[in-house]
Design a protein around this motif. Structure first.
Motif, PDB file in Angstrom:
ATOM      1  N   LEU A   1       0.823  -1.206   0.000  1.00 34.34           N
ATOM      2  CA  LEU A   1       0.000   0.000   0.000  1.00 34.34           C
ATOM      3  C   LEU A   1       0.861   1.262   0.000  1.00 34.34           C
ATOM      4  O   LEU A   1       0.521   2.253  -0.652  1.00 34.34           O
ATOM      5  N   GLU A   2       1.974   1.224   0.716  1.00 37.33           N
ATOM      6  CA  GLU A   2       2.870   2.384   0.690  1.00 37.33           C
ATOM      7  C   GLU A   2       3.447   2.576  -0.714  1.00 37.33           C
ATOM      8  O   GLU A   2       3.521   3.691  -1.229  1.00 37.33           O
ATOM      9  N   ARG A   3       3.832   1.467  -1.353  1.00 38.89           N
ATOM     10  CA  ARG A   3       4.356   1.562  -2.717  1.00 38.89           C
ATOM     11  C   ARG A   3       3.291   2.092  -3.670  1.00 38.89           C
ATOM     12  O   ARG A   3       3.590   2.816  -4.621  1.00 38.89           O
ATOM     13  N   ALA A   4       2.040   1.727  -3.418  1.00 39.98           N
ATOM     14  CA  ALA A   4       0.948   2.234  -4.257  1.00 39.98           C
ATOM     15  C   ALA A   4       0.839   3.749  -4.135  1.00 39.98           C
ATOM     16  O   ALA A   4       0.701   4.460  -5.136  1.00 39.98           O
ATOM     17  N   LEU A   5       0.914   4.262  -2.917  1.00 41.46           N
ATOM     18  CA  LEU A   5       0.815   5.700  -2.710  1.00 41.46           C
ATOM     19  C   LEU A   5       1.984   6.445  -3.331  1.00 41.46           C
ATOM     20  O   LEU A   5       1.867   7.619  -3.691  1.00 41.46           O
ATOM     21  N   ARG A   6       3.106   5.764  -3.462  1.00 40.55           N
ATOM     22  CA  ARG A   6       4.291   6.381  -4.071  1.00 40.55           C
ATOM     23  C   ARG A   6       4.352   6.135  -5.582  1.00 40.55           C
ATOM     24  O   ARG A   6       5.313   6.528  -6.244  1.00 40.55           O
ATOM     25  N   GLY A   7       3.353   5.450  -6.127  1.00 37.08           N
ATOM     26  CA  GLY A   7       3.342   5.193  -7.565  1.00 37.08           C
ATOM     27  C   GLY A   7       4.372   4.188  -8.008  1.00 37.08           C
ATOM     28  O   GLY A   7       4.859   4.240  -9.144  1.00 37.08           O
ATOM     29  N   GLN A   8       4.699   3.223  -7.136  1.00 37.12           N
ATOM     30  CA  GLN A   8       5.760   2.276  -7.425  1.00 37.12           C
ATOM     31  C   GLN A   8       5.237   0.869  -7.736  1.00 37.12           C
ATOM     32  O   GLN A   8       6.004  -0.085  -7.705  1.00 37.12           O
ATOM     33  N   LEU A   9       3.960   0.738  -8.044  1.00 36.40           N
ATOM     34  CA  LEU A   9       3.430  -0.573  -8.396  1.00 36.40           C
ATOM     35  C   LEU A   9       3.807  -0.914  -9.836  1.00 36.40           C
ATOM     36  O   LEU A   9       4.259  -0.066 -10.596  1.00 36.40           O
ATOM     37  N   VAL A  10       3.587  -2.164 -10.194  1.00 35.04           N
ATOM     38  CA  VAL A  10       4.100  -2.661 -11.477  1.00 35.04           C
ATOM     39  C   VAL A  10       3.531  -1.906 -12.672  1.00 35.04           C
ATOM     40  O   VAL A  10       4.203  -1.727 -13.688  1.00 35.04           O
ATOM     41  N   ILE A  11       2.280  -1.449 -12.563  1.00 41.20           N
ATOM     42  CA  ILE A  11       1.705  -0.565 -13.593  1.00 41.20           C
ATOM     43  C   ILE A  11       1.479   0.784 -12.922  1.00 41.20           C
ATOM     44  O   ILE A  11       0.444   1.010 -12.282  1.00 41.20           O
ATOM     45  N   PRO A  12       2.429   1.705 -13.016  1.00 41.28           N
ATOM     46  CA  PRO A  12       2.356   2.949 -12.250  1.00 41.28           C
ATOM     47  C   PRO A  12       1.252   3.892 -12.709  1.00 41.28           C
ATOM     48  O   PRO A  12       0.709   4.631 -11.900  1.00 41.28           O
TER      49      PRO A  12
END
Length: 519
Positions: A77-88
Protein backbone atom coordinates in the motif's frame (compact mmCIF):
# COMPACT_ATOMS: atom_id res chain seq x y z
CA UNK A 1 11.71 11.71 -9.82
CA UNK A 2 12.04 7.93 -9.76
CA UNK A 3 15.22 8.11 -7.67
CA UNK A 4 13.66 10.54 -5.24
CA UNK A 5 10.43 8.63 -4.74
CA UNK A 6 11.70 5.05 -4.95
CA UNK A 7 13.83 5.27 -1.82
CA UNK A 8 13.76 2.95 1.17
CA UNK A 9 11.01 3.94 3.59
CA UNK A 10 12.32 5.90 6.53
CA UNK A 11 10.65 7.79 9.31
CA UNK A 12 11.17 11.03 7.36
CA UNK A 13 9.74 9.55 4.13
CA UNK A 14 6.57 8.44 5.90
CA UNK A 15 6.16 11.91 7.37
CA UNK A 16 6.52 13.47 3.91
CA UNK A 17 3.98 11.04 2.46
CA UNK A 18 1.64 11.77 5.37
CA UNK A 19 1.83 15.53 4.74
CA UNK A 20 0.86 15.15 1.09
CA UNK A 21 -2.33 13.32 2.08
CA UNK A 22 -3.20 15.03 5.37
CA UNK A 23 -5.71 17.77 6.04
CA UNK A 24 -5.77 19.53 9.43
CA UNK A 25 -3.20 17.17 10.88
CA UNK A 26 -4.88 13.90 9.83
CA UNK A 27 -5.55 11.88 6.69
CA UNK A 28 -9.27 11.51 5.93
CA UNK A 29 -10.04 7.88 5.20
CA UNK A 30 -11.83 8.95 2.02
CA UNK A 31 -8.60 10.56 0.77
CA UNK A 32 -6.61 7.39 1.44
CA UNK A 33 -9.29 5.26 -0.25
CA UNK A 34 -9.34 7.49 -3.33
CA UNK A 35 -5.54 7.49 -3.61
CA UNK A 36 -5.31 3.71 -3.40
CA UNK A 37 -8.22 3.10 -5.74
CA UNK A 38 -6.63 5.44 -8.30
CA UNK A 39 -3.66 3.06 -8.31
CA UNK A 40 -5.94 0.07 -8.95
CA UNK A 41 -5.52 -1.57 -5.53
CA UNK A 42 -8.24 -4.14 -4.85
CA UNK A 43 -11.12 -2.82 -2.79
CA UNK A 44 -11.00 -5.71 -0.31
CA UNK A 45 -7.31 -4.96 0.34
CA UNK A 46 -8.14 -1.32 0.98
CA UNK A 47 -10.98 -2.20 3.35
CA UNK A 48 -8.79 -4.65 5.24
CA UNK A 49 -5.96 -2.12 5.57
CA UNK A 50 -8.24 0.65 6.81
CA UNK A 51 -9.77 -1.70 9.37
CA UNK A 52 -6.28 -2.37 10.75
CA UNK A 53 -5.12 1.25 10.67
CA UNK A 54 -8.31 2.96 11.85
CA UNK A 55 -9.16 0.64 14.72
CA UNK A 56 -11.30 3.25 16.50
CA UNK A 57 -13.34 3.90 13.33
CA UNK A 58 -12.79 7.66 13.46
CA UNK A 59 -12.52 7.84 9.64
CA UNK A 60 -9.17 9.62 9.83
CA UNK A 61 -5.58 8.66 10.52
CA UNK A 62 -2.98 10.38 12.65
CA UNK A 63 0.70 10.23 11.72
CA UNK A 64 1.33 7.46 14.24
CA UNK A 65 -1.52 5.39 12.84
CA UNK A 66 -0.38 6.02 9.28
CA UNK A 67 3.12 4.71 10.03
CA UNK A 68 1.60 1.22 10.17
CA UNK A 69 0.95 1.27 6.44
CA UNK A 70 4.56 0.24 5.79
CA UNK A 71 3.92 -3.13 7.45
CA UNK A 72 0.73 -4.01 5.56
CA UNK A 73 0.82 -6.47 2.64
CA UNK A 74 4.59 -6.38 2.44
CA UNK A 75 4.63 -2.61 1.92
CA UNK A 76 2.27 -2.87 -1.07
CA UNK A 77 0.00 0.00 0.00
CA UNK A 78 2.87 2.38 0.69
CA UNK A 79 4.36 1.56 -2.72
CA UNK A 80 0.95 2.23 -4.26
CA UNK A 81 0.81 5.70 -2.71
CA UNK A 82 4.29 6.38 -4.07
CA UNK A 83 3.34 5.19 -7.57
CA UNK A 84 5.76 2.28 -7.42
CA UNK A 85 3.43 -0.57 -8.40
CA UNK A 86 4.10 -2.66 -11.48
CA UNK A 87 1.70 -0.57 -13.59
CA UNK A 88 2.36 2.95 -12.25
CA UNK A 89 -0.15 4.74 -14.49
CA UNK A 90 -3.07 2.45 -13.81
CA UNK A 91 -5.64 5.17 -14.53
CA UNK A 92 -4.47 5.56 -18.11
CA UNK A 93 -4.17 1.81 -18.54
CA UNK A 94 -7.73 1.35 -17.23
CA UNK A 95 -9.07 3.93 -19.67
CA UNK A 96 -7.39 2.08 -22.53
CA UNK A 97 -8.81 -1.23 -21.31
CA UNK A 98 -12.28 0.31 -21.24
CA UNK A 99 -11.89 1.59 -24.81
CA UNK A 100 -10.72 -1.79 -26.08
CA UNK A 101 -13.51 -3.59 -24.20
CA UNK A 102 -16.14 -1.38 -25.82
CA UNK A 103 -14.65 -1.94 -29.26
CA UNK A 104 -14.51 -5.72 -28.81
CA UNK A 105 -18.00 -5.93 -27.33
CA UNK A 106 -19.38 -4.99 -30.75
CA UNK A 107 -17.89 -8.18 -32.25
CA UNK A 108 -20.79 -10.65 -32.45
CA UNK A 109 -19.22 -13.21 -34.76
CA UNK A 110 -18.79 -16.88 -33.85
CA UNK A 111 -21.11 -19.29 -32.08
CA UNK A 112 -21.36 -21.15 -28.78
CA UNK A 113 -19.95 -24.63 -28.46
CA UNK A 114 -22.87 -27.00 -28.92
CA UNK A 115 -21.51 -30.50 -28.36
CA UNK A 116 -23.12 -30.49 -24.92
CA UNK A 117 -26.37 -28.66 -24.02
CA UNK A 118 -24.93 -26.67 -21.08
CA UNK A 119 -22.43 -24.83 -23.30
CA UNK A 120 -24.96 -24.23 -26.06
CA UNK A 121 -27.35 -22.60 -23.55
CA UNK A 122 -24.88 -19.95 -22.33
CA UNK A 123 -25.92 -16.37 -23.13
CA UNK A 124 -23.71 -15.57 -26.13
CA UNK A 125 -23.80 -11.82 -25.50
CA UNK A 126 -22.08 -11.97 -22.11
CA UNK A 127 -18.56 -10.59 -22.00
CA UNK A 128 -16.29 -10.30 -18.96
CA UNK A 129 -12.79 -8.89 -18.57
CA UNK A 130 -10.52 -8.87 -15.53
CA UNK A 131 -6.89 -7.72 -15.33
CA UNK A 132 -5.00 -8.64 -12.14
CA UNK A 133 -1.41 -7.49 -11.66
CA UNK A 134 1.34 -9.07 -9.57
CA UNK A 135 0.91 -6.12 -7.18
CA UNK A 136 -2.80 -6.74 -6.69
CA UNK A 137 -4.05 -3.98 -9.01
CA UNK A 138 -7.37 -5.00 -10.54
CA UNK A 139 -9.49 -3.78 -13.43
CA UNK A 140 -12.80 -5.49 -14.16
CA UNK A 141 -15.58 -4.90 -16.65
CA UNK A 142 -18.73 -6.74 -17.68
CA UNK A 143 -19.83 -10.23 -16.68
CA UNK A 144 -16.95 -10.84 -14.28
CA UNK A 145 -18.91 -12.69 -11.59
CA UNK A 146 -20.87 -15.05 -13.85
CA UNK A 147 -19.79 -18.67 -13.43
CA UNK A 148 -18.72 -21.03 -16.20
CA UNK A 149 -16.80 -24.28 -16.49
CA UNK A 150 -13.06 -23.90 -17.03
CA UNK A 151 -12.89 -26.69 -19.63
CA UNK A 152 -9.45 -26.74 -21.29
CA UNK A 153 -8.23 -23.87 -19.09
CA UNK A 154 -7.77 -26.63 -16.53
CA UNK A 155 -5.00 -28.21 -18.61
CA UNK A 156 -2.05 -25.97 -17.64
CA UNK A 157 -3.02 -26.20 -13.97
CA UNK A 158 -3.28 -29.98 -14.16
CA UNK A 159 0.18 -30.08 -15.72
CA UNK A 160 1.63 -27.79 -13.04
CA UNK A 161 0.16 -30.01 -10.32
CA UNK A 162 1.60 -33.14 -11.95
CA UNK A 163 5.06 -31.61 -12.23
CA UNK A 164 4.86 -30.40 -8.62
CA UNK A 165 3.96 -33.87 -7.36
CA UNK A 166 6.22 -35.99 -9.56
CA UNK A 167 8.94 -33.79 -11.03
CA UNK A 168 9.79 -32.96 -14.63
CA UNK A 169 11.50 -36.24 -15.51
CA UNK A 170 8.61 -38.45 -14.40
CA UNK A 171 5.99 -36.40 -16.23
CA UNK A 172 8.17 -36.34 -19.33
CA UNK A 173 8.01 -40.14 -19.44
CA UNK A 174 4.29 -39.85 -20.22
CA UNK A 175 3.78 -36.62 -22.20
CA UNK A 176 5.91 -34.50 -24.54
CA UNK A 177 6.39 -30.76 -24.98
CA UNK A 178 5.97 -30.34 -28.74
CA UNK A 179 3.08 -28.78 -30.68
CA UNK A 180 1.29 -31.59 -32.47
CA UNK A 181 0.46 -29.70 -35.65
CA UNK A 182 -2.90 -31.51 -35.53
CA UNK A 183 -6.34 -30.89 -34.07
CA UNK A 184 -6.54 -30.84 -30.26
CA UNK A 185 -8.45 -34.14 -30.23
CA UNK A 186 -6.61 -35.88 -33.07
CA UNK A 187 -5.57 -39.54 -32.93
CA UNK A 188 -1.84 -38.92 -33.11
CA UNK A 189 1.13 -39.62 -30.83
CA UNK A 190 4.76 -38.56 -31.09
CA UNK A 191 7.73 -40.72 -32.08
CA UNK A 192 7.87 -42.12 -28.53
CA UNK A 193 4.19 -43.13 -28.64
CA UNK A 194 3.32 -40.36 -26.18
CA UNK A 195 0.85 -37.47 -26.50
CA UNK A 196 2.63 -34.44 -27.92
CA UNK A 197 1.91 -31.98 -25.10
CA UNK A 198 -0.34 -31.44 -22.05
CA UNK A 199 -2.50 -28.79 -23.74
CA UNK A 200 -4.27 -31.17 -26.13
CA UNK A 201 -6.88 -33.67 -24.99
CA UNK A 202 -4.65 -36.74 -25.10
CA UNK A 203 -1.92 -34.98 -23.10
CA UNK A 204 -4.35 -33.58 -20.56
CA UNK A 205 -5.93 -37.00 -20.02
CA UNK A 206 -2.42 -38.31 -19.44
CA UNK A 207 -1.36 -35.62 -16.92
CA UNK A 208 -4.68 -36.00 -15.07
CA UNK A 209 -3.97 -39.71 -14.68
CA UNK A 210 -0.72 -38.83 -12.89
CA UNK A 211 -2.44 -36.81 -10.14
CA UNK A 212 -2.81 -38.75 -6.87
CA UNK A 213 -3.93 -41.98 -8.60
CA UNK A 214 -4.06 -43.95 -5.34
CA UNK A 215 -6.49 -41.63 -3.62
CA UNK A 216 -10.19 -42.28 -3.30
CA UNK A 217 -11.98 -40.52 -6.20
CA UNK A 218 -13.63 -37.97 -3.88
CA UNK A 219 -10.36 -37.15 -2.11
CA UNK A 220 -8.55 -36.95 -5.42
CA UNK A 221 -10.93 -34.32 -6.74
CA UNK A 222 -10.91 -32.45 -3.41
CA UNK A 223 -7.13 -32.21 -3.73
CA UNK A 224 -7.42 -30.61 -7.18
CA UNK A 225 -10.18 -28.26 -6.04
CA UNK A 226 -8.10 -27.14 -3.06
CA UNK A 227 -5.26 -26.10 -5.40
CA UNK A 228 -7.69 -24.17 -7.57
CA UNK A 229 -9.10 -22.34 -4.54
CA UNK A 230 -5.60 -21.30 -3.50
CA UNK A 231 -4.86 -20.07 -7.02
CA UNK A 232 -8.06 -18.00 -6.87
CA UNK A 233 -6.96 -16.37 -3.62
CA UNK A 234 -9.40 -18.29 -1.44
CA UNK A 235 -12.44 -17.46 -3.57
CA UNK A 236 -15.18 -20.02 -3.98
CA UNK A 237 -14.40 -22.43 -6.77
CA UNK A 238 -17.19 -24.86 -7.56
CA UNK A 239 -18.12 -27.84 -9.66
CA UNK A 240 -20.81 -28.08 -12.35
CA UNK A 241 -22.25 -31.57 -12.12
CA UNK A 242 -24.63 -31.09 -15.05
CA UNK A 243 -21.75 -30.21 -17.37
CA UNK A 244 -19.72 -33.12 -16.01
CA UNK A 245 -22.54 -35.59 -16.75
CA UNK A 246 -22.95 -34.17 -20.25
CA UNK A 247 -19.20 -34.40 -20.87
CA UNK A 248 -19.25 -38.01 -19.74
CA UNK A 249 -22.18 -38.85 -21.99
CA UNK A 250 -20.61 -37.28 -25.09
CA UNK A 251 -17.10 -38.61 -24.49
CA UNK A 252 -16.73 -41.25 -27.22
CA UNK A 253 -13.74 -39.56 -28.82
CA UNK A 254 -11.94 -38.98 -25.52
CA UNK A 255 -12.52 -42.61 -24.55
CA UNK A 256 -11.13 -43.64 -27.91
CA UNK A 257 -8.09 -41.41 -27.37
CA UNK A 258 -7.49 -42.96 -23.96
CA UNK A 259 -7.68 -46.52 -25.33
CA UNK A 260 -5.43 -45.47 -28.19
CA UNK A 261 -2.79 -44.30 -25.67
CA UNK A 262 -3.28 -47.39 -23.51
CA UNK A 263 -2.69 -49.67 -26.47
CA UNK A 264 0.54 -47.73 -27.24
CA UNK A 265 1.75 -48.15 -23.65
CA UNK A 266 1.76 -44.40 -22.94
CA UNK A 267 0.27 -44.88 -19.45
CA UNK A 268 2.91 -47.42 -18.49
CA UNK A 269 1.94 -49.49 -15.48
CA UNK A 270 -0.29 -46.75 -14.07
CA UNK A 271 -3.34 -47.71 -16.14
CA UNK A 272 -3.67 -51.35 -17.17
CA UNK A 273 -7.41 -52.06 -16.97
CA UNK A 274 -10.59 -50.67 -18.48
CA UNK A 275 -11.83 -49.78 -14.99
CA UNK A 276 -8.66 -47.77 -14.35
CA UNK A 277 -9.09 -46.00 -17.65
CA UNK A 278 -12.71 -45.20 -16.81
CA UNK A 279 -11.76 -43.74 -13.41
CA UNK A 280 -9.08 -41.52 -14.93
CA UNK A 281 -11.36 -40.26 -17.69
CA UNK A 282 -14.06 -39.42 -15.17
CA UNK A 283 -11.45 -37.52 -13.17
CA UNK A 284 -10.33 -35.65 -16.29
CA UNK A 285 -13.93 -34.60 -17.02
CA UNK A 286 -14.29 -33.46 -13.41
CA UNK A 287 -11.26 -31.21 -13.84
CA UNK A 288 -12.82 -29.70 -16.97
CA UNK A 289 -16.11 -29.15 -15.10
CA UNK A 290 -14.61 -26.99 -12.35
CA UNK A 291 -16.81 -23.89 -12.03
CA UNK A 292 -15.19 -20.44 -11.84
CA UNK A 293 -15.70 -16.79 -12.77
CA UNK A 294 -13.67 -14.37 -14.84
CA UNK A 295 -12.38 -12.86 -11.57
CA UNK A 296 -11.21 -16.28 -10.42
CA UNK A 297 -9.44 -17.02 -13.70
CA UNK A 298 -7.63 -13.67 -13.66
CA UNK A 299 -6.44 -14.49 -10.14
CA UNK A 300 -5.15 -17.85 -11.39
CA UNK A 301 -3.36 -16.12 -14.28
CA UNK A 302 -1.90 -13.50 -11.94
CA UNK A 303 -0.50 -16.26 -9.72
CA UNK A 304 1.25 -17.72 -12.76
CA UNK A 305 2.49 -14.24 -13.69
CA UNK A 306 3.88 -13.95 -10.17
CA UNK A 307 5.95 -17.13 -10.38
CA UNK A 308 3.46 -19.38 -8.59
CA UNK A 309 2.84 -17.17 -5.55
CA UNK A 310 -0.55 -15.52 -5.19
CA UNK A 311 -0.11 -11.72 -5.44
CA UNK A 312 -2.35 -10.88 -2.49
CA UNK A 313 -2.41 -13.87 -0.14
CA UNK A 314 1.31 -14.63 -0.55
CA UNK A 315 0.49 -18.32 -0.82
CA UNK A 316 3.31 -20.15 -2.63
CA UNK A 317 1.47 -22.72 -4.73
CA UNK A 318 3.88 -23.66 -7.51
CA UNK A 319 7.64 -23.35 -7.79
CA UNK A 320 8.91 -20.71 -10.24
CA UNK A 321 10.53 -23.42 -12.40
CA UNK A 322 7.20 -25.24 -12.68
CA UNK A 323 5.48 -22.01 -13.70
CA UNK A 324 8.17 -21.35 -16.30
CA UNK A 325 7.59 -24.79 -17.83
CA UNK A 326 3.82 -24.35 -17.73
CA UNK A 327 3.95 -20.93 -19.40
CA UNK A 328 6.29 -22.28 -22.07
CA UNK A 329 3.71 -24.91 -22.96
CA UNK A 330 0.90 -22.36 -22.93
CA UNK A 331 2.94 -20.14 -25.25
CA UNK A 332 3.55 -22.86 -27.84
CA UNK A 333 0.43 -25.01 -27.49
CA UNK A 334 -2.26 -23.22 -25.50
CA UNK A 335 -4.65 -21.92 -28.15
CA UNK A 336 -5.67 -25.09 -30.04
CA UNK A 337 -4.92 -24.90 -33.78
CA UNK A 338 -4.35 -21.15 -33.50
CA UNK A 339 -1.39 -21.50 -31.10
CA UNK A 340 1.31 -20.66 -33.62
CA UNK A 341 -0.50 -17.62 -34.97
CA UNK A 342 -1.35 -16.46 -31.43
CA UNK A 343 2.33 -16.72 -30.41
CA UNK A 344 3.36 -14.87 -33.58
CA UNK A 345 0.77 -12.08 -33.41
CA UNK A 346 0.08 -11.64 -29.70
CA UNK A 347 3.16 -13.25 -28.21
CA UNK A 348 1.93 -14.17 -24.72
CA UNK A 349 1.31 -17.46 -22.88
CA UNK A 350 -2.41 -18.18 -22.99
CA UNK A 351 -4.98 -20.95 -22.66
CA UNK A 352 -8.53 -21.05 -23.90
CA UNK A 353 -11.51 -23.24 -23.15
CA UNK A 354 -14.64 -24.01 -25.13
CA UNK A 355 -16.88 -22.40 -22.50
CA UNK A 356 -15.46 -19.08 -23.73
CA UNK A 357 -12.65 -18.27 -21.31
CA UNK A 358 -9.18 -17.14 -22.38
CA UNK A 359 -6.59 -16.62 -19.66
CA UNK A 360 -3.43 -14.83 -20.65
CA UNK A 361 -0.22 -14.18 -18.71
CA UNK A 362 2.31 -11.36 -18.91
CA UNK A 363 5.14 -12.79 -16.77
CA UNK A 364 6.15 -10.59 -13.83
CA UNK A 365 3.43 -8.06 -14.69
CA UNK A 366 -0.14 -9.39 -14.74
CA UNK A 367 -2.65 -12.10 -15.45
CA UNK A 368 -5.75 -11.45 -17.55
CA UNK A 369 -8.95 -13.33 -18.24
CA UNK A 370 -11.76 -12.76 -20.69
CA UNK A 371 -14.98 -14.72 -20.95
CA UNK A 372 -17.35 -14.65 -23.90
CA UNK A 373 -19.04 -17.85 -25.14
CA UNK A 374 -18.96 -17.28 -28.90
CA UNK A 375 -16.13 -19.33 -30.44
CA UNK A 376 -14.26 -19.15 -33.72
CA UNK A 377 -13.49 -22.07 -36.02
CA UNK A 378 -10.50 -23.10 -33.86
CA UNK A 379 -12.58 -23.23 -30.67
CA UNK A 380 -11.25 -20.01 -29.12
CA UNK A 381 -13.41 -17.18 -27.83
CA UNK A 382 -13.84 -14.64 -30.64
CA UNK A 383 -13.93 -11.68 -28.29
CA UNK A 384 -11.08 -13.07 -26.21
CA UNK A 385 -8.72 -13.29 -29.17
CA UNK A 386 -9.94 -9.93 -30.46
CA UNK A 387 -9.30 -8.27 -27.10
CA UNK A 388 -5.74 -9.55 -26.70
CA UNK A 389 -4.96 -8.70 -30.33
CA UNK A 390 -6.03 -5.10 -29.82
CA UNK A 391 -4.30 -4.84 -26.45
CA UNK A 392 -0.95 -5.99 -27.81
CA UNK A 393 -1.29 -3.63 -30.78
CA UNK A 394 -1.53 -0.75 -28.32
CA UNK A 395 0.90 -1.92 -25.62
CA UNK A 396 4.36 -3.49 -25.88
CA UNK A 397 3.37 -6.78 -24.23
CA UNK A 398 4.47 -9.25 -26.90
CA UNK A 399 7.39 -11.24 -25.49
CA UNK A 400 9.60 -9.93 -28.31
CA UNK A 401 8.43 -6.31 -28.34
CA UNK A 402 11.20 -3.72 -28.15
CA UNK A 403 10.76 -1.53 -25.06
CA UNK A 404 14.29 -0.18 -24.70
CA UNK A 405 15.26 1.58 -27.93
CA UNK A 406 12.22 3.82 -28.19
CA UNK A 407 11.66 2.77 -31.81
CA UNK A 408 8.34 1.09 -31.07
CA UNK A 409 5.26 3.29 -31.01
CA UNK A 410 3.58 0.95 -28.57
CA UNK A 411 3.18 2.05 -24.97
CA UNK A 412 5.16 0.52 -22.15
CA UNK A 413 2.69 -0.58 -19.51
CA UNK A 414 5.37 -0.44 -16.81
CA UNK A 415 6.04 3.29 -17.32
CA UNK A 416 3.93 6.26 -16.34
CA UNK A 417 3.17 7.93 -19.66
CA UNK A 418 3.89 11.55 -18.76
CA UNK A 419 7.18 10.58 -17.09
CA UNK A 420 8.19 8.69 -20.21
CA UNK A 421 7.78 11.74 -22.40
CA UNK A 422 10.10 14.70 -22.74
CA UNK A 423 8.09 16.73 -20.22
CA UNK A 424 9.98 17.92 -17.18
CA UNK A 425 8.70 17.78 -13.63
CA UNK A 426 6.84 21.09 -13.94
CA UNK A 427 4.92 20.04 -17.03
CA UNK A 428 4.22 16.71 -15.34
CA UNK A 429 2.63 18.67 -12.50
CA UNK A 430 0.53 20.63 -14.99
CA UNK A 431 -0.42 17.44 -16.82
CA UNK A 432 -1.46 15.76 -13.57
CA UNK A 433 -3.57 18.77 -12.62
CA UNK A 434 -5.35 18.81 -15.97
CA UNK A 435 -6.11 15.08 -15.72
CA UNK A 436 -7.09 15.11 -12.06
CA UNK A 437 -4.30 12.62 -11.30
CA UNK A 438 -3.84 13.23 -7.58
CA UNK A 439 -1.50 10.27 -7.20
CA UNK A 440 0.96 11.77 -9.69
CA UNK A 441 0.66 15.20 -8.07
CA UNK A 442 1.39 13.78 -4.62
CA UNK A 443 4.44 11.92 -5.92
CA UNK A 444 5.76 15.11 -7.52
CA UNK A 445 5.10 17.02 -4.30
CA UNK A 446 7.07 14.43 -2.35
CA UNK A 447 9.88 14.87 -4.87
CA UNK A 448 9.94 18.57 -4.08
CA UNK A 449 8.07 20.07 -7.03
CA UNK A 450 6.43 23.40 -6.15
CA UNK A 451 2.65 23.39 -6.71
CA UNK A 452 2.88 26.98 -7.96
CA UNK A 453 5.51 26.16 -10.60
CA UNK A 454 4.57 27.44 -14.05
CA UNK A 455 5.09 26.28 -17.61
CA UNK A 456 6.42 28.39 -20.48
CA UNK A 457 3.13 30.29 -20.61
CA UNK A 458 3.37 30.94 -16.86
CA UNK A 459 0.34 28.72 -16.33
CA UNK A 460 0.39 26.99 -12.98
CA UNK A 461 -1.21 23.60 -12.18
CA UNK A 462 -4.11 25.46 -10.58
CA UNK A 463 -4.90 27.10 -13.93
CA UNK A 464 -5.19 23.68 -15.56
CA UNK A 465 -7.23 22.11 -12.78
CA UNK A 466 -9.59 25.10 -12.75
CA UNK A 467 -10.11 25.08 -16.51
CA UNK A 468 -10.85 21.32 -16.58
CA UNK A 469 -13.19 21.41 -13.59
CA UNK A 470 -11.02 19.10 -11.44
CA UNK A 471 -12.55 20.02 -8.10
CA UNK A 472 -10.65 17.54 -5.90
CA UNK A 473 -7.40 18.51 -7.56
CA UNK A 474 -8.18 22.20 -7.16
CA UNK A 475 -8.90 21.73 -3.44
CA UNK A 476 -5.70 19.75 -2.98
CA UNK A 477 -3.54 22.30 -4.80
CA UNK A 478 -4.99 25.10 -2.68
CA UNK A 479 -4.40 23.09 0.50
CA UNK A 480 -0.76 22.66 -0.59
CA UNK A 481 -0.28 26.40 -0.93
CA UNK A 482 -1.06 27.06 -4.60
CA UNK A 483 -1.47 30.78 -5.29
CA UNK A 484 -5.14 31.43 -6.17
CA UNK A 485 -4.41 34.84 -7.74
CA UNK A 486 -1.40 33.81 -9.84
CA UNK A 487 -1.50 35.21 -13.39
CA UNK A 488 -0.30 33.56 -16.60
CA UNK A 489 1.45 35.42 -19.43
CA UNK A 490 -1.88 36.81 -20.61
CA UNK A 491 -2.80 38.03 -17.15
CA UNK A 492 -5.45 35.34 -16.58
CA UNK A 493 -5.94 33.96 -13.05
CA UNK A 494 -7.17 30.45 -12.10
CA UNK A 495 -10.51 31.97 -11.05
CA UNK A 496 -10.95 33.51 -14.49
CA UNK A 497 -9.98 30.18 -16.12
CA UNK A 498 -12.72 28.45 -14.17
CA UNK A 499 -15.33 31.08 -15.02
CA UNK A 500 -14.35 31.21 -18.69
CA UNK A 501 -14.83 27.44 -18.97
CA UNK A 502 -18.09 27.31 -17.02
CA UNK A 503 -16.57 25.40 -14.09
CA UNK A 504 -18.82 26.67 -11.33
CA UNK A 505 -17.59 24.42 -8.51
CA UNK A 506 -13.90 25.01 -9.07
CA UNK A 507 -14.57 28.75 -9.37
CA UNK A 508 -16.35 28.71 -6.01
CA UNK A 509 -13.46 26.83 -4.37
CA UNK A 510 -10.89 29.31 -5.70
CA UNK A 511 -13.04 32.29 -4.72
CA UNK A 512 -13.26 30.91 -1.17
CA UNK A 513 -9.46 30.61 -1.06
CA UNK A 514 -9.10 34.20 -2.29
CA UNK A 515 -11.59 35.43 0.33
CA UNK A 516 -9.49 33.72 3.01
CA UNK A 517 -6.29 35.54 2.00
CA UNK A 518 -5.01 38.16 4.46
CA UNK A 519 -6.16 41.64 3.56
Amino acid sequence: LTKKVAMTSTRHDIEELFRTLASDGAIPISTLEDALMDEGVKEDLIRSAIKKLDKERKRKLTLEQFRGISDLNGGLLERALRGQLVIPDFNTFSRDLAEIYEEVEKNESGANADYIPQLARQDPDQFGLVVYTVDGQVYSRGAVDVGFTVQSCSKPITYAMAETLLGVDKVKQHVGHEPSGKSFNAFVLDSKSLPHNPMINAGAIMTASLLQPDMEPSDRFDYVLSIWKRLAGGNHIGFDNATYLSELRHADRNFALAYFMKSAGAFGDAVTTSDGLQRNLEFYFQCCSIFATCEDMASVAATLANGGTHPVTGDKIFAPATVRNTLSLMFSCGMYDYSGEYAYSIGLPAKSGVAGCVMCVVPNVMGMATWSPRLDAQGNSVRGVDFFTRLTQRYALHVFDDTSSGASRKRNVRARLPADSVMNSISQMCYGASQGDLTLLRQLRIAGVDVSSTDYDQRAPLHLAAAEGRLKTTMWLLSEGANPVQKDRWGVTPLEEAKNNGQVKTAAAIQAAIDALPQ
